[in-house]
Write an enzyme that holds these catalytic residues in place. Structure first.
Site, PDB file in Angstrom:
ATOM      1  N   ASN A  12     -30.866 -45.194  96.528  1.00 17.87           N
ATOM      2  CA  ASN A  12     -31.678 -44.060  96.992  1.00 17.87           C
ATOM      3  C   ASN A  12     -32.120 -43.245  95.770  1.00 17.87           C
ATOM      4  OD1 ASN A  12     -32.221 -41.297  97.711  1.00 17.87           O
ATOM      5  ND2 ASN A  12     -31.384 -41.691  99.740  1.00 17.87           N
ATOM      6  N   ASP A  14     -34.064 -40.448  95.773  1.00 14.38           N
ATOM      7  CA  ASP A  14     -34.520 -39.087  96.112  1.00 14.38           C
ATOM      8  C   ASP A  14     -34.276 -38.088  94.989  1.00 14.38           C
ATOM      9  OD1 ASP A  14     -35.087 -40.008  98.649  1.00 14.38           O
ATOM     10  OD2 ASP A  14     -33.379 -39.015  99.613  1.00 14.38           O
ATOM     11  N   HIS A  15     -33.092 -38.216  94.357  1.00  9.95           N
ATOM     12  CA  HIS A  15     -32.723 -37.140  93.434  1.00  9.95           C
ATOM     13  C   HIS A  15     -33.362 -37.261  92.057  1.00  9.95           C
ATOM     14  CE1 HIS A  15     -30.658 -35.206  96.540  1.00  9.95           C
ATOM     15  NE2 HIS A  15     -29.868 -36.246  96.755  1.00  9.95           N
ATOM     16  N   ARG A  23     -39.055 -28.794  87.995  1.00 12.63           N
ATOM     17  CA  ARG A  23     -39.978 -28.301  86.998  1.00 12.63           C
ATOM     18  C   ARG A  23     -41.444 -28.387  87.427  1.00 12.63           C
ATOM     19  NH1 ARG A  23     -38.606 -27.672  81.385  1.00 12.63           N
ATOM     20  NH2 ARG A  23     -36.831 -26.281  81.567  1.00 12.63           N
ATOM     21  N   HIS A  48     -36.216 -40.777 101.138  1.00 16.05           N
ATOM     22  CA  HIS A  48     -36.251 -39.922 102.325  1.00 16.05           C
ATOM     23  C   HIS A  48     -37.405 -38.945 102.189  1.00 16.05           C
ATOM     24  CE1 HIS A  48     -33.691 -36.952 105.010  1.00 16.05           C
ATOM     25  NE2 HIS A  48     -34.911 -37.152 105.493  1.00 16.05           N
ATOM     26  N   ARG A  50     -38.671 -35.974 103.478  1.00 13.83           N
ATOM     27  CA  ARG A  50     -38.220 -34.879 104.342  1.00 13.83           C
ATOM     28  C   ARG A  50     -39.413 -34.078 104.824  1.00 13.83           C
ATOM     29  NH1 ARG A  50     -32.452 -33.649 103.712  1.00 13.83           N
ATOM     30  NH2 ARG A  50     -33.015 -31.924 105.063  1.00 13.83           N
ATOM     31  N   ARG A  54     -39.032 -31.699  99.968  1.00 10.06           N
ATOM     32  CA  ARG A  54     -38.312 -31.054  98.866  1.00 10.06           C
ATOM     33  C   ARG A  54     -38.057 -32.004  97.697  1.00 10.06           C
ATOM     34  NH1 ARG A  54     -32.551 -29.864 101.654  1.00 10.06           N
ATOM     35  NH2 ARG A  54     -33.981 -28.984 103.171  1.00 10.06           N
ATOM     36  N   GLU A  75     -36.385 -43.425 104.870  1.00  2.65           N
ATOM     37  CA  GLU A  75     -35.537 -42.530 105.656  1.00  2.65           C
ATOM     38  C   GLU A  75     -36.371 -41.386 106.160  1.00  2.65           C
ATOM     39  OE1 GLU A  75     -32.112 -40.445 104.206  1.00  2.65           O
ATOM     40  OE2 GLU A  75     -31.357 -42.323 103.434  1.00  2.65           O
ATOM     41  N   THR A 105     -28.322 -31.386 102.498  1.00  2.87           N
ATOM     42  CA  THR A 105     -28.527 -32.824 102.620  1.00  2.87           C
ATOM     43  C   THR A 105     -28.336 -33.184 104.091  1.00  2.87           C
ATOM     44  OG1 THR A 105     -27.800 -34.996 101.839  1.00  2.87           O
ATOM     45  CG2 THR A 105     -26.122 -33.272 101.943  1.00  2.87           C
ATOM     46  N   THR A 106     -28.351 -34.461 104.380  1.00  2.30           N
ATOM     47  CA  THR A 106     -28.218 -34.882 105.775  1.00  2.30           C
ATOM     48  C   THR A 106     -26.748 -34.767 106.159  1.00  2.30           C
ATOM     49  OG1 THR A 106     -29.941 -36.453 105.253  1.00  2.30           O
ATOM     50  CG2 THR A 106     -28.841 -36.755 107.343  1.00  2.30           C
ATOM     51  N   GLU A 156     -26.529 -47.275 110.552  1.00  5.27           N
ATOM     52  CA  GLU A 156     -25.938 -46.900 109.269  1.00  5.27           C
ATOM     53  C   GLU A 156     -24.850 -45.886 109.577  1.00  5.27           C
ATOM     54  OE1 GLU A 156     -28.313 -46.612 105.814  1.00  5.27           O
ATOM     55  OE2 GLU A 156     -27.149 -44.939 105.001  1.00  5.27           O
ATOM     56  N   HIS A 199     -23.753 -42.349 102.452  1.00  3.00           N
ATOM     57  CA  HIS A 199     -23.625 -40.902 102.249  1.00  3.00           C
ATOM     58  C   HIS A 199     -22.344 -40.564 101.494  1.00  3.00           C
ATOM     59  CE1 HIS A 199     -25.441 -36.973 102.916  1.00  3.00           C
ATOM     60  NE2 HIS A 199     -24.209 -36.557 102.664  1.00  3.00           N
ATOM     61  N   GLY A 200     -22.544 -40.045 100.295  1.00  7.08           N
ATOM     62  CA  GLY A 200     -21.426 -39.548  99.496  1.00  7.08           C
ATOM     63  C   GLY A 200     -20.604 -40.629  98.817  1.00  7.08           C
ATOM     64  N   GLY A 221     -27.124 -42.898  96.691  1.00  9.38           N
ATOM     65  CA  GLY A 221     -28.094 -42.156  95.908  1.00  9.38           C
ATOM     66  C   GLY A 221     -27.490 -41.189  94.914  1.00  9.38           C
TER      67      GLY A 221
HETATM   68  N1  PXP Z   1     -27.931 -42.948 103.801  1.00 12.88           N
HETATM   69  C1  PXP Z   1     -28.531 -41.948 104.493  1.00 12.88           C
HETATM   70  C2  PXP Z   1     -28.983 -42.227 105.877  1.00 12.88           C
HETATM   71  C3  PXP Z   1     -28.753 -40.681 103.893  1.00 12.88           C
HETATM   72  O1  PXP Z   1     -29.353 -39.710 104.579  1.00 12.88           O
HETATM   73  C4  PXP Z   1     -28.374 -40.485 102.559  1.00 12.88           C
HETATM   74  C5  PXP Z   1     -28.655 -39.183 101.891  1.00 12.88           C
HETATM   75  O2  PXP Z   1     -30.015 -38.999 101.770  1.00 12.88           O
HETATM   76  C6  PXP Z   1     -27.776 -41.564 101.883  1.00 12.88           C
HETATM   77  C7  PXP Z   1     -27.553 -42.778 102.521  1.00 12.88           C
HETATM   78  C8  PXP Z   1     -27.377 -41.461 100.450  1.00 12.88           C
HETATM   79  O3  PXP Z   1     -26.389 -40.499 100.318  1.00 12.88           O
HETATM   80  P1  PXP Z   1     -25.925 -40.088  98.856  1.00 12.88           P
HETATM   81  O4  PXP Z   1     -27.132 -39.519  98.165  1.00 12.88           O
HETATM   82  O5  PXP Z   1     -24.863 -39.075  99.120  1.00 12.88           O
HETATM   83  O6  PXP Z   1     -25.424 -41.328  98.187  1.00 12.88           O
END
Ligand code: PXP
Length: 257
Positions: A12, A14-15, A23, A48, A50, A54, A75, A105-106, A156, A199-200, A221
């Site tokens: 992922n 996203d970050h 910036r 994702h 959103r 963001r 996502e 976050t989610t 998931e 997630h996490g 991610g």
């Molecule tokens: N899976 C889903 C469905 C999520 O919403 C997220 C967070 O966006 C992740 C995986 C990845 O989570 P993390 O960034 O904590 O690894």
């Protein structure tokens, strides 16, 4: 056992967009990160879009679809706007997640039981566009059953509560959460659903998830992008891959050789 399909690693990105947006401007480019992740052996890219944009923006999603050669997992919240963007983008898969604007976050899984009527036509529209539908849910029996009834291909399982409990030293709770994940994975697979987790996750928790025989894919991610600061994306993904392989080797069905 020789024939077991390896657990896929979805990265992922996203970050990377979060850092860019801190910036303004164009750098760092999340699509460049996706291409590097692909070169480092990622099996898929997750992003994702959103509602508040963001991190990932509409143009990022379009470029990801155009530029990467591995499956794109889009996502999104289950809204008409997002369904329409997804149908236009045609990703490999859509993972439907809950979304509240104010959260960081989610935070929880989708309430499939409570939102069946809203989810059903949206899942049907995505499936009609040949997009695989995944539902991001807590490992609760009634949510898993509802996901199956709605015709999702994938669930998931939300690993966040387990990872948080572990990180905060709430070991008894963590073990109860992990037992829920293991039971949920088994139930989902019995219903014919493909089982993902996310997630996490970090190296240790990804290893443990990969040891569950039903897990087909892990989506990771924040931890990987953080590790990339120290190891580079290639180093972080390579280290994660090794953790997943160690986990797979612990599966009951992989010991027979
Ligand atoms: N899976 C889903 C469905 C999520 O919403 C997220 C967070 O966006 C992740 C995986 C990845 O989570 P993390 O960034 O904590 O690894």
């Amino acid at each position: 056992m020789g024939g077991v399909t390896p657990v896929r690693l979805g990265v992922n990105i996203d970050h990377v967009a979060t850092v860019r947006n801190a910036r303004g401007g164009q750098l760092p480019d999340p699509v460049r990160a996706a291409l590097l992740a692909q070169a480092a052996g990622a099996d898929g890219i997750t992003a994702h879009l959103r509602e508040d944009r963001r991190h990932i923006r509409d143009a990022d999603m379009a470029r990801l679809k155009a530029e990467i050669g591995i499956p794109l997992n889009f996502e999104m919240a289950a809204t008409d706007e997002m369904v329409s963007i997804a149908i236009h983008t045609r990703p490999h898969a859509c993972c439907l997640v809950p979304e509240k604007r104010e959260e960081r976050t989610t935070e929880g899984g989708l309430d499939v039981v409570g939102q069946k009527a809203d989810l059903s036509p949206r899942i049907a529209a995505l499936k009609a566009a040949d997009i695989r539908v995944s539902l991001f849910i807590a490992a609760e029996a009634e949510q898993i059953a509802a996901a199956s009834e709605l015709g999702a291909a994938v669930v998931e399982l939300h690993t966040g509560a387990w990872c948080d409990a572990l990180a905060e030293g709430r070991d008894t709770e963590a073990e109860a959460e992990f037992a829920r994940l293991a039971a949920g994975a088994q139930q989902a697979a019995t219903l014919g659903l493909e089982v993902h987790g996310g997630h996490g996750l970090d190296y240790a928790t990804a290893e443990r998830m990969a040891a569950l025989p039903q897990i087909a894919e892990l989506n990771i991610g924040h931890f990987l992008i953080g590790e990339a600061i120290f190891l580079g994306l290639e180093g972080a993904i390579g280290t994660m891959r090794k953790a997943i392989i160690r986990g797979e080797a612990q599966r009951p069905d992989s010991r027979a050789g």
